[in-house]
Design an enzyme around this catalytic site. Sequence first.
Site, PDB file in Angstrom:
ATOM      1  CG  HIS A 205      -0.288   0.321   2.495  1.00 48.67           C
ATOM      2  ND1 HIS A 205       0.456  -0.610   3.164  1.00 48.67           N
ATOM      3  CD2 HIS A 205      -0.225   1.457   3.223  1.00 48.67           C
ATOM      4  CE1 HIS A 205       0.928  -0.068   4.272  1.00 48.67           C
ATOM      5  NE2 HIS A 205       0.542   1.193   4.337  1.00 48.67           N
TER       6      HIS A 205
HETATM    7  C1  UD1 Z   1      -2.452   5.571   5.711  1.00 48.77           C
HETATM    8  C2  UD1 Z   1      -1.172   6.064   6.382  1.00 48.77           C
HETATM    9  C3  UD1 Z   1      -0.106   4.964   6.311  1.00 48.77           C
HETATM   10  C4  UD1 Z   1      -0.633   3.662   6.872  1.00 48.77           C
HETATM   11  C5  UD1 Z   1      -1.908   3.288   6.102  1.00 48.77           C
HETATM   12  C6  UD1 Z   1      -2.494   1.990   6.592  1.00 48.77           C
HETATM   13  C7  UD1 Z   1      -0.724   8.475   6.233  1.00 48.77           C
HETATM   14  C8  UD1 Z   1       0.115   9.495   5.587  1.00 48.77           C
HETATM   15  N1  UD1 Z   1      -0.620   7.221   5.730  1.00 48.77           N
HETATM   16  O1  UD1 Z   1      -2.172   5.395   4.331  1.00 48.77           O
HETATM   17  O2  UD1 Z   1       1.010   5.355   7.077  1.00 48.77           O
HETATM   18  O3  UD1 Z   1       0.341   2.662   6.721  1.00 48.77           O
HETATM   19  O4  UD1 Z   1      -2.865   4.350   6.297  1.00 48.77           O
HETATM   20  O5  UD1 Z   1      -3.600   1.643   5.839  1.00 48.77           O
HETATM   21  O6  UD1 Z   1      -1.426   8.772   7.157  1.00 48.77           O
HETATM   22  N2  UD1 Z   1      -9.433   4.781   1.353  1.00 48.77           N
HETATM   23  C9  UD1 Z   1     -10.652   4.154   1.293  1.00 48.77           C
HETATM   24  N3  UD1 Z   1     -11.266   3.835   2.465  1.00 48.77           N
HETATM   25  C10 UD1 Z   1     -10.711   4.089   3.670  1.00 48.77           C
HETATM   26  C11 UD1 Z   1      -9.475   4.749   3.719  1.00 48.77           C
HETATM   27  C12 UD1 Z   1      -8.839   5.080   2.543  1.00 48.77           C
HETATM   28  O7  UD1 Z   1     -11.181   3.887   0.219  1.00 48.77           O
HETATM   29  O8  UD1 Z   1     -11.324   3.742   4.707  1.00 48.77           O
HETATM   30  C13 UD1 Z   1      -8.740   5.116   0.089  1.00 48.77           C
HETATM   31  C14 UD1 Z   1      -9.049   6.491  -0.403  1.00 48.77           C
HETATM   32  O9  UD1 Z   1      -9.132   6.445  -1.763  1.00 48.77           O
HETATM   33  C15 UD1 Z   1      -7.828   7.279   0.006  1.00 48.77           C
HETATM   34  C16 UD1 Z   1      -6.724   6.246  -0.087  1.00 48.77           C
HETATM   35  O10 UD1 Z   1      -7.340   5.022   0.280  1.00 48.77           O
HETATM   36  O11 UD1 Z   1      -7.596   8.381  -0.801  1.00 48.77           O
HETATM   37  C17 UD1 Z   1      -5.569   6.519   0.831  1.00 48.77           C
HETATM   38  O12 UD1 Z   1      -6.002   6.718   2.174  1.00 48.77           O
HETATM   39  P1  UD1 Z   1      -5.145   7.627   3.180  1.00 48.77           P
HETATM   40  O13 UD1 Z   1      -5.760   7.674   4.523  1.00 48.77           O
HETATM   41  O14 UD1 Z   1      -4.836   8.930   2.537  1.00 48.77           O
HETATM   42  O15 UD1 Z   1      -3.749   6.896   3.275  1.00 48.77           O
HETATM   43  P2  UD1 Z   1      -3.342   5.358   3.247  1.00 48.77           P
HETATM   44  O16 UD1 Z   1      -2.723   5.063   1.944  1.00 48.77           O
HETATM   45  O17 UD1 Z   1      -4.438   4.468   3.719  1.00 48.77           O
END
Ligand code: UD1
Length: 363
Positions: A205
């Site tokens: 991820h």
């Molecule tokens: C975040 C953390 C990372 C951690 C990871 C675990 C930061 C900078 N990064 O990354 O350190 O290892 O979580 O999962 O805080 N999305 C969904 N549903 C959700 C959450 C996210 O669909 O419940 C999708 C969205 O499209 C979003 C993307 O995932 O834009 C990324 O989510 P985001 O919270 O920005 O960061 P992660 O890549 O999950």
Amino acid sequence: MKILNVVGARPNFMKIAPLMNEYGRREKIHSILVHTGQHYDDKMSDLFFNELEIPKPHVNLEVGSGSHAVQTGEIMQRFEPVLTGYWPDVVVVVGDVNSTIACGLVAVKLGIKLAHVEAGLRSGDRAMPEEINRILTDSISDYLFCTEQSGLNNLLLEGVSEKKIFFVGNVMIDTLLNNKIKAERSDVLNRLQLNGNDFAVLTLHRPSNVDDPNVLGGILDALEVIAKDMPIVFPVHPRTRKMFDSGSLGDRMGKMLNLRPTEPLGYLDFLKLMSHARIVLTDSGGMQEETTILKVPCLTLRENTERPITAEIGSNRIVGTNPARIIEAYRHAMNGGWREPGTPPLWDGHAARRIVDILLDKL
Ligand code: UD1
């Protein structure tokens, strides 16, 4: 003593669970839980609260997804009035996600003490958003709780006063040890039609791995070779799913017969899956630690780690994303090159108790 705790993203939930449990045992503590809503899907959030028996958050800021600036800014704006409403003695943040730094910054600017659980870890790679979050959070924290010796060394090198640093062990491992027996009852192996332990587990991820089709394509090259030996179970993170859905790599993955993508799994299913795997391939931070305790070989698909103890005495090997290197490391591990790991100091299931003892003593 009033302790306000912050969680936001999936890896935070495993870290806060044993702390919430420990607060519940102490008469003197009134604990409050705030969820920023950074992760909001059932499978990325609610499922973990249920399985780990984390109390329902008092407040959910419901910030959702966004660019780093938008997400961090939204969390700060929404957190400030909540914090002034409760006015706790200390705010506890865990890990290294955007919610960690956003809420930490709001707390210290209001003059409220800040405790950081999992302090001092450094990958040395400032292109990782988490590395920036770690450095900034540590630089403003009053109590820094470390999981491994490298954390203490890094903080001292950065000029943090020794008086603020505490070596307490690993709350994520508290959760693992608390749930190991329960996880064995999961039927995930049957559901995924896996026999014995003849399978690999993969997670990906990190933006540096999944947002660049060349890097992701290279990882798939290596997986094609490994999939000839055994099925690879691949719970797909929403960020990674988006990447596969938007490009041609999704088709390629679909054609790899032994690669088995699944929805993100809950904690108990995933713990059982990892415990029974022959090998784990990942770019996660926490899984490097969990596989060390489970004594399962782990190949980390990154160029560095902020958790060096897992490679020094654990079961982890840092292999990067070059396909030839991944395949070489995989063959080495499968052909007797893997050594039984030791257990890092204080990863004994009692980290939360130590943290709460220290907070009660200091405050
Ligand atoms: C975040 C953390 C990372 C951690 C990871 C675990 C930061 C900078 N990064 O990354 O350190 O290892 O979580 O999962 O805080 N999305 C969904 N549903 C959700 C959450 C996210 O669909 O419940 C999708 C969205 O499209 C979003 C993307 O995932 O834009 C990324 O989510 P985001 O919270 O920005 O960061 P992660 O890549 O999950």
